[in-house]
Design a protein around this motif. Sequence first.
Motif, PDB file in Angstrom:
ATOM      1  N   GLY A 320       0.691  -1.219  -0.014  1.00 38.74           N
ATOM      2  CA  GLY A 320      -0.013   0.067  -0.064  1.00 38.74           C
ATOM      3  C   GLY A 320       0.955   1.289   0.075  1.00 38.74           C
ATOM      4  N   ASP A 321       0.226   2.313   0.209  1.00 41.98           N
ATOM      5  CA  ASP A 321       0.996   3.654   0.134  1.00 41.98           C
ATOM      6  C   ASP A 321       1.831   3.809   1.592  1.00 41.98           C
ATOM      7  N   VAL A 322       2.729   4.514   1.656  1.00 38.24           N
ATOM      8  CA  VAL A 322       3.654   4.880   2.782  1.00 38.24           C
ATOM      9  C   VAL A 322       2.930   5.901   3.666  1.00 38.24           C
ATOM     10  N   ALA A 323       2.481   5.266   4.691  1.00 41.37           N
ATOM     11  CA  ALA A 323       1.631   5.908   5.751  1.00 41.37           C
ATOM     12  C   ALA A 323       2.684   6.966   6.482  1.00 41.37           C
ATOM     13  N   ALA A 324       3.678   6.502   6.852  1.00 43.24           N
ATOM     14  CA  ALA A 324       4.764   7.407   7.758  1.00 43.24           C
ATOM     15  C   ALA A 324       6.147   6.729   7.987  1.00 43.24           C
ATOM     16  N   ASP A 470      -5.661  13.183  -2.478  1.00 39.39           N
ATOM     17  CA  ASP A 470      -4.087  13.110  -2.530  1.00 39.39           C
ATOM     18  C   ASP A 470      -3.392  13.378  -1.232  1.00 39.39           C
ATOM     19  N   VAL A 471      -2.681  12.502  -0.609  1.00 40.44           N
ATOM     20  CA  VAL A 471      -2.006  12.730   0.729  1.00 40.44           C
ATOM     21  C   VAL A 471      -1.259  13.868   0.584  1.00 40.44           C
ATOM     22  N   ALA A 472      -0.746  14.158  -0.536  1.00 46.58           N
ATOM     23  CA  ALA A 472       0.316  15.269  -0.522  1.00 46.58           C
ATOM     24  C   ALA A 472      -0.403  16.606  -0.292  1.00 46.58           C
ATOM     25  N   GLN A 473      -1.724  16.820  -0.396  1.00 42.50           N
ATOM     26  CA  GLN A 473      -2.379  17.920  -0.246  1.00 42.50           C
ATOM     27  C   GLN A 473      -2.937  18.248   1.139  1.00 42.50           C
ATOM     28  N   ILE A 474      -2.845  17.207   1.813  1.00 43.81           N
ATOM     29  CA  ILE A 474      -3.257  17.500   3.433  1.00 43.81           C
ATOM     30  C   ILE A 474      -2.355  17.079   4.363  1.00 43.81           C
ATOM     31  N   ALA A 475      -2.675  17.567   5.415  1.00 37.66           N
ATOM     32  CA  ALA A 475      -1.784  16.722   6.707  1.00 37.66           C
ATOM     33  C   ALA A 475      -2.167  15.631   6.929  1.00 37.66           C
ATOM     34  N   ARG A 476      -1.435  14.400   6.900  1.00 37.04           N
ATOM     35  CA  ARG A 476      -1.832  13.305   7.541  1.00 37.04           C
ATOM     36  C   ARG A 476      -2.169  13.261   8.960  1.00 37.04           C
ATOM     37  N   PRO A 477      -3.024  12.369   9.469  1.00 35.43           N
ATOM     38  CA  PRO A 477      -3.349  12.106  10.937  1.00 35.43           C
ATOM     39  C   PRO A 477      -1.857  11.821  11.525  1.00 35.43           C
ATOM     40  N   ARG A 478      -1.590  12.371  12.646  1.00 38.12           N
ATOM     41  CA  ARG A 478      -0.462  12.246  13.284  1.00 38.12           C
ATOM     42  C   ARG A 478      -0.677  11.589  14.750  1.00 38.12           C
ATOM     43  N   VAL A 479       0.109  11.003  15.135  1.00 34.62           N
ATOM     44  CA  VAL A 479       0.002  10.548  16.880  1.00 34.62           C
ATOM     45  C   VAL A 479       1.456  11.148  17.420  1.00 34.62           C
ATOM     46  N   TYR A 480       1.258  11.685  18.466  1.00 32.92           N
ATOM     47  CA  TYR A 480       2.567  11.978  19.332  1.00 32.92           C
ATOM     48  C   TYR A 480       2.555  11.357  20.760  1.00 32.92           C
ATOM     49  N   LEU A 481       3.641  11.086  21.210  1.00 31.40           N
ATOM     50  CA  LEU A 481       3.590  10.319  22.428  1.00 31.40           C
ATOM     51  C   LEU A 481       4.952  11.170  23.266  1.00 31.40           C
ATOM     52  N   ASP A 493      -7.562  16.217  10.489  1.00 32.28           N
ATOM     53  CA  ASP A 493      -7.396  17.337   9.827  1.00 32.28           C
ATOM     54  C   ASP A 493      -8.368  18.760  10.448  1.00 32.28           C
ATOM     55  N   SER A 494      -9.181  18.040  11.436  1.00 31.37           N
ATOM     56  CA  SER A 494      -9.944  19.305  12.038  1.00 31.37           C
ATOM     57  C   SER A 494     -10.223  18.820  13.549  1.00 31.37           C
ATOM     58  N   ALA A 495      -9.525  18.069  14.101  1.00 31.19           N
ATOM     59  CA  ALA A 495      -9.638  17.698  15.660  1.00 31.19           C
ATOM     60  C   ALA A 495      -8.292  17.214  16.145  1.00 31.19           C
ATOM     61  N   ALA A 496      -8.233  17.320  17.293  1.00 30.72           N
ATOM     62  CA  ALA A 496      -7.254  16.700  18.283  1.00 30.72           C
ATOM     63  C   ALA A 496      -7.702  16.019  19.407  1.00 30.72           C
ATOM     64  N   ILE A 497      -7.104  14.956  19.379  1.00 32.04           N
ATOM     65  CA  ILE A 497      -7.544  14.157  20.841  1.00 32.04           C
ATOM     66  C   ILE A 497      -6.459  13.841  21.608  1.00 32.04           C
ATOM     67  N   LEU A 498      -6.771  13.908  22.929  1.00 29.69           N
ATOM     68  CA  LEU A 498      -5.829  13.690  24.035  1.00 29.69           C
ATOM     69  C   LEU A 498      -6.495  12.221  24.604  1.00 29.69           C
ATOM     70  N   ALA A 499      -5.393  11.503  24.635  1.00 29.47           N
ATOM     71  CA  ALA A 499      -6.015  10.214  25.069  1.00 29.47           C
ATOM     72  C   ALA A 499      -4.828   9.574  26.094  1.00 29.47           C
ATOM     73  N   SER A 500      -5.178   9.273  27.305  1.00 30.26           N
ATOM     74  CA  SER A 500      -4.353   8.947  28.274  1.00 30.26           C
ATOM     75  C   SER A 500      -4.132   7.453  27.985  1.00 30.26           C
ATOM     76  N   ILE A 501      -2.806   7.165  28.270  1.00 29.42           N
ATOM     77  CA  ILE A 501      -2.221   5.635  28.406  1.00 29.42           C
ATOM     78  C   ILE A 501      -1.803   5.238  29.607  1.00 29.42           C
ATOM     79  N   ALA A 502      -2.102   5.944  30.662  1.00 24.34           N
ATOM     80  CA  ALA A 502      -1.637   6.055  31.956  1.00 24.34           C
ATOM     81  C   ALA A 502      -2.492   4.827  32.611  1.00 24.34           C
ATOM     82  N   VAL A 503      -2.116   4.110  33.760  1.00 26.43           N
ATOM     83  CA  VAL A 503      -2.728   2.901  34.336  1.00 26.43           C
ATOM     84  C   VAL A 503      -3.863   3.595  34.876  1.00 26.43           C
TER      85      VAL A 503
END
Length: 1357
Positions: A320-324, A470-481, A493-503
């Motif tokens: 498939g395409d290169v996601a990241a 076209d993935v080149a025209q938009i900002a792909r979804p990103r995950v940061y830790l 592209d229109s939202a950001a999620i905060l997701a806790s991965i704490a116990v």
Amino acid sequence: MFSPSVHEGGPATATRSRRRQRPLSSENAVQQPKTKRQRLPLTENTFVNPEPQQHQPPSQPQPQNDSIEVKADKAPAFEYRKEDVENHHPPPRRDLNVRAKKAKHGDRAANKGDGSLVLTSTNAYTVSKLPALPDRIRSDWTTNQHADIVSSFGYALALTPAHAIVWPYTSTSQSPETFTFTLPPASKPSDPLPVGCLVSPSAASTEPGLVVVMAGSGRVVYWESISSAATFAFIKKDRSGVEYTISGMTSGEKVTDITNAESAGFIMSFNTGRLAYMNVRDNHGRPAISVQFLRSGMSSTGSGFFGSIRHAFSNLSLRGDVAAVRADRSARVGEKNVVALGSKGRLQAWKIHRGGHNQPLGDFDMRDDIVAALHEADPKSQGFPAESFEALDLTFVPKGLAAKYLELSRLSDAMASDDPEVQHLLLLVGLTRKGTSRYALVEVIMTPDGCQTGMVRPITSYSTPVTQSDVAQIARPRVYLPRPALMAFVVFDSAAILASIAVPPESPDAQLQSDNHMVPPSFEDVVDFSEDKVHEILGSGFEEPPSASSHDDRNQRHRTIKNPSAVLFVRGAGVIRLVTTDVDRFASDRPPTVTPKTKLEQAVFFGVKQDNPLVFDRRQEIEFSDDDVARAALAVSGEILSSSSAYMSTLPAHLEDNLRARSNALERLVDHLRATGANLDRATRWELLFNAEKMHVAALLWKRQEAFTTSRSADDKKSLIGSIVEFIHDDQKHKPSAKIGEVDAVRHWFIHDIYRLDIFVAWAYEVIKVLYRDRLLDDAKVTVMLYEAMQVYICTHMGAMEFRRNNLSFYGLGSEELHNGILVRGYEGLPEPWTATAYVSNNAKRLVELAQHWTDSNFGPDKKPKTATSPDPKVLEKIYSDLPVLTDGMLTALLEHARYAKTAENPQERRMAQDFLESYQAGRYERPRQLARAGHWEQAATIAKKHNCLDGLAAILLDHIEKLEADLLTPGLTPMEQQRVKSQREVKRTEIENNLADFGQDFAFPLYDFLLEKDGVGEVLEFDLDRFGFKTKYLRSRPELAKISWINDIQQENDVSHAAETLVNLALVKEQHVWNKKTELSLGKLALLSEAEENASAPATFKVKADEARREEVLKKVDNELVGIKIQDQLYEHILPSTLEAVDEAAALHFAMESHSANIPRRQKAIHHIFEDGMKRLINHEALDPMTLIDLLTLVQLRPENGVLAADPFWMALKVADSCCPSDEVKDAKNLIWRRLFIRDDWPRINDTQFKNDQEVTSGVIDTALFFTLCDCLRHQDPLDPFRPKAPQDVVGTFTDQLDRRFRDFDAPFQSKLKDAMKWEDKTLLQYIEHNQLAKWVPATLDAAREQIMNEREDGL
């Protein structure tokens, strides 16, 4: 390498340089602005760049002859020449003396110390807008662009089709120092945006470099330092940028991304799935660009990753395409681990060394494993097809964390591993079905020997699918830790999620879910931007606290980071920072949670901010129960009223603005609930409306307070409102603390206690009562206080009712039935209306009474102020004017409380409801009439009509007409004044006619009641405004008015038939006086005969015959009743002589009883009582019922000296029975008469015929009462129905078991005595029958009577 053209300008300007030239002379130096003057900013269009110098390292291919320009938004502070500036027309310089406007408290609170503007905040995170943004970007958001934010450098990079823009995003300046780089032109207009990234500074600089790749043409430009590039351009030195063109790109192949893998190099991704390695420095560290495509990384040969154009088709192509493509964040020098993620789940990893050497670390297809892990950990994902799986992004899990964080994270023990061959990753993946996606964060641990999944963390708050374009025209979804790996940020592209991965904290539910391999719920929230591309996320980055092992801060921008954050570049907004408030809390025993209350607070307190790019409409994915939303709405509403919310100021400088802002907040709360479709129950909606009413009224009351204090003298500024706040008990208000400077009790109350406004309003009367009772106020001050108290209540009532009517539909209560601002029905389950609590309603009633009494006592033309403490006439006039409005509000409050209390569960409240209802019923009649008597005629009529008191309305209008007619008789009236009064009278008469037409008999009947009570029968009959026949209906509906109803029937209606019916019914049913009864029966008979005469000429129809039969029946009944009246008159005439000497009614009765009760044995008290009651009524000329008249006739002792009756009393009694008794009572009545007749004579004496001749025996028989009765019966018998006497034995048992209808409602003892009397009569009769041959003497007496009658007829008598 590049060779710019003269026609396209040079590389450009910068705002600053580490190596600035000293100006050659003061003449050529840029003139500095004057002191204390605001400097006009110079824009990026101010200067035109000089021609660049060529620089072409020998190791690079020859570039195309296109120019690359570098600019800065601010002018350099060194020499420039006029010829260096193209098309330069400097604007005239002005010295500006500008004073900045002081920000309001709310604005100051919303701005942080770094100049950022808080867009929203919770106890878990804060979203703020950073001030720094280049003017070029701010002025035109329509440009197609994307961005990258690198917190390690402190710079943001924005790329448009023609420019690269770099600026320090953490700057506190709104127009920060900006570097603008003009890029080579695109090969085609449809080419994707360029890609680029910041490069680590060289050893000689602290500023990062910049590398940009043109996506379509493959041209690469590298600037070693963003600042020195501009500096070199200005001083005509060799260009610092290096240019290169990628060879080996296939037709249609585009560069989609570039990954910074420094210090090893860079990895470029292509839309064909290929990857390429790029280095921007040679082996000696000099700028030099080299690019090589990566071949299949799974080869075990040691020939390296590099190939040439002949290997272009043997390149790496992921499934498939290169996601990241991501590089790890290790601090190892000269090498990086790089992982490439295919969109279908294939992972490939290498270790890349500086210079391009490599080492494969693994190649695994993880789609099936990840899908299986998703299905196991997230049951909802099982409904999504596995074929829809898509890998979106990945990030490396940070290393070098403190030991405590290793225990607090849900991630596996791989976090503690320092093995460079172990790739610890966090993937963002998703499944899609029917326009809905299910996202998750999946932990993946790669080693050369294998790859396995770890933690699966579903994303539940966001389900919008990724746009397929076209993935080149938009900002792909990103995950940061970011460190410390407790909070993950997912950016779409229109939202950001905060997701806790704490116990999560330990709980039975969490343990059960863990046993079932399900992820226990933890904190997750979404920050939404509008989805209409107005506020599209164009790029992002992250910030994290520094590692404990990090000592090199050369690239840091000197900003201390305490908590992890995501930084977003948003179209139309700028740089947005999303930062957790205290990351350690997410792993505590009480971690932050997303509640409906926090969502409502965000919408209410932050949704109002202008230009806020966030949207706060609740996402469908975030579900709360209806009860939770209702409780949260009430909690937020209550906190706004009490200013207890953390988002509200408690020390406003301008209280009116504060109250208005709080009112607006309540409106936004309901507006948000409506927008999100909250299913609130009815009680919650009403309570929210009540709270909004309180806030609205409080704002009005504050205006009154300011008016009160303004109108008072300097030595008497304490108004009633201030006294109310002082009088309210400390338990019913927030007590201000003087120690901390809370010295204004009134403002303090309006800030903290508006939710207790009902107590405040009720105290308006109590304050006056207490102060006047304790003689702390003179009459003048009482008058002022009374006026202010009325204003408080009027303001409250009118403000609340108006707000309620205007906003009912807004609160979802549009179907409620309201009248006069209050519910007509349906109070069950609702909170008590604050405008009509028992305390408020009762004190409003007492306030009205006090105001009415005060004006009656002190206001009027004849009442002048006598002393300085006397009431002020002007204030009294205001009280007089406001009295109608106050009265109306009081009546409404009484009714509202009565209706509410009627549905209360407390029995005592239900009992009080009746008391309040009675007060309302009496008040709605009496209070308007009092207002009318005081001169408020129009207002009084309006209030009576408003409260549906039509009897009061009728009385007011009639009184007003009477008043106007009296005014016409006032001496000295001018013709004009007379005409004015007459006009007013006609208006009132017309109003009565209109009310008769509108309300019908509901208005007419009370009107006639009032006329009858006040002016008598004549006024009723003469009333001439009734055009609808209500007078006739009224008279006919009142049986007690039958005496005048028949007159109206003849005079007004010309209805003789109904007049006759009325007279007859009146006589038979209602009339108590015998003479009146006789008159009414006679008149009724006359009317019937008149009707018969009128109808004699009418055609003989069925109706006419029926009317005639009815009339004959009534005439017969009238004649029979007249018979009874005639007999009663004859009996009265016989009794009258016995009472002539009586001085009063009691004496007359005594004399009559002495003279005529001898036939009643003394022991028969019951019969004696009946006889006495009948005698009393006879003497008083009451119309006697048939049985009472029969009693008198059968028991009376006739006195010869009083004259002789026209007939025998027993025959008269029989005549009464035949004529007047009901048909079902005739037989028993006659039996009673015959029984008493049979026992009247001394039959033992008559039966004893011993020693008597026939003459003596015959004389004994003809002297009996039986003989005289039989004679009258024979004398008056009907020839067609010959008379037959009753046999004695046939009348035994009459009324011994059941008395006649007169006594059925008497008490049991009396009935028992009367039955005993009847039984005594039976006993006596039976003795005469059994022992004295009465049964045989009756025929003998009948024969003697017949002989007597025959003799009379023969004698012609």
